[in-house]
Design an enzyme around this catalytic site. Structure first.
Site, PDB file in Angstrom:
ATOM      1  N   VAL A  13      -2.707 -21.288 -72.165  1.00 46.04           N
ATOM      2  CA  VAL A  13      -3.178 -19.842 -71.802  1.00 46.04           C
ATOM      3  C   VAL A  13      -4.007 -19.358 -72.888  1.00 46.04           C
ATOM      4  CG1 VAL A  13      -1.784 -19.408 -69.780  1.00 46.04           C
ATOM      5  CG2 VAL A  13      -1.334 -18.371 -71.663  1.00 46.04           C
ATOM      6  N   SER A  14      -4.321 -18.791 -72.230  1.00 41.99           N
ATOM      7  CA  SER A  14      -6.190 -18.202 -73.873  1.00 41.99           C
ATOM      8  C   SER A  14      -5.488 -16.705 -74.329  1.00 41.99           C
ATOM      9  CB  SER A  14      -7.178 -17.786 -72.784  1.00 41.99           C
ATOM     10  OG  SER A  14      -8.147 -19.420 -72.864  1.00 41.99           O
ATOM     11  N   THR A  15      -4.615 -15.538 -72.882  1.00 48.36           N
ATOM     12  CA  THR A  15      -4.217 -14.664 -73.171  1.00 48.36           C
ATOM     13  C   THR A  15      -3.030 -14.855 -72.805  1.00 48.36           C
ATOM     14  OG1 THR A  15      -5.683 -13.862 -70.823  1.00 48.36           O
ATOM     15  CG2 THR A  15      -6.764 -13.484 -73.392  1.00 48.36           C
TER      16      THR A  15
END
Length: 207
Positions: A13-15
């Protein structure tokens, strides 16, 4: 996807406010015996410790499984690096939501095509962001900085006995601003010792 080989899952996941649970569930359903999850951008292979562990320790004949190719990387260059490392170790890549399986010719071709589109999408997003920044700067330059009001000058004029009407007219501000400064002068300035008497200019005589 070949389900007869050992499979290692990788989710990203990016964040930190994004939840990888859906990816993990899909990888478990695909039969992954181990899943490594990490948080970070997919635009670079730097700071990808979990992916690095997989690439270093995956065994010949095993399969690296992701839900989508863009969870693995977002540039064709990085995808090619990953594929090269896996080939060196005799391993392959597969995706649960896309017909990708680099152990087959068709799966490898589709993998390459998806990599091109992932890179295109990333570059397009960067261009739009850059255009938005330029447009915002231009709007700011057109508007310019809001004018500042010299409250000290207003108080000085009031102390000299100038009327709020005259001060507002000559400084290009509203009389409300002048009265606001007048009130603050009464609280903090010399006028705090007593009421500040300010006379109004007499109205001009009609000719």
């Amino acid at each position: 996807m070949n389900t007869s080989t050992a499979r290692i899952g990788h989710s990203r996941v990016s964040t930190s406010d994004q939840n990888p649970a859906a990816q993990v569930a899909a990888l478990e359903a695909a039969g992954c015996t181990m899943i490594r999850t990490e948080t970070g951008s997919g635009t670079s292979l730097e700071n990808r410790p979990e992916l690095g562990i997989i690439l270093d320790f995956i065994h010949p004949g095993e399969m690296l499984v992701v839900t989508r190719i863009d969870r693995l990387a977002r540039s064709m260059k990085d995808l090619q690096v990953i594929v090269a490392k896996l080939r060196e170790r005799g391993a392959n890549i597969a995706a649960t939501e896309q017909p990708v399986d680099t152990s087959t010719a068709a799966g490898k071709a589709f993998f390459d095509m998806l990599g091109v589109f992932a890179e295109f999408e990333t570059n397009l997003r960067r261009e739009r962001q850059a255009e938005g920044i330029v447009a915002a700067r231009r709007r700011g330059a057109c508007r310019g900085r809001p004018p500042t009001i010299d409250m000290d000058e207003i108080r000085a004029r009031l102390a000299e006995g100038q009327s709020p009407t005259r001060i507002a007219r000559e400084m290009g501000i509203s009389r409300g601003t002048v009265y606001k400064a007048k009130g603050k002068t009464g609280e903090h300035g010399k006028a705090a010792q007593g009421p500040l008497e300010v006379r109004e200019d007499p109205a001009p005589q009609a000719s």
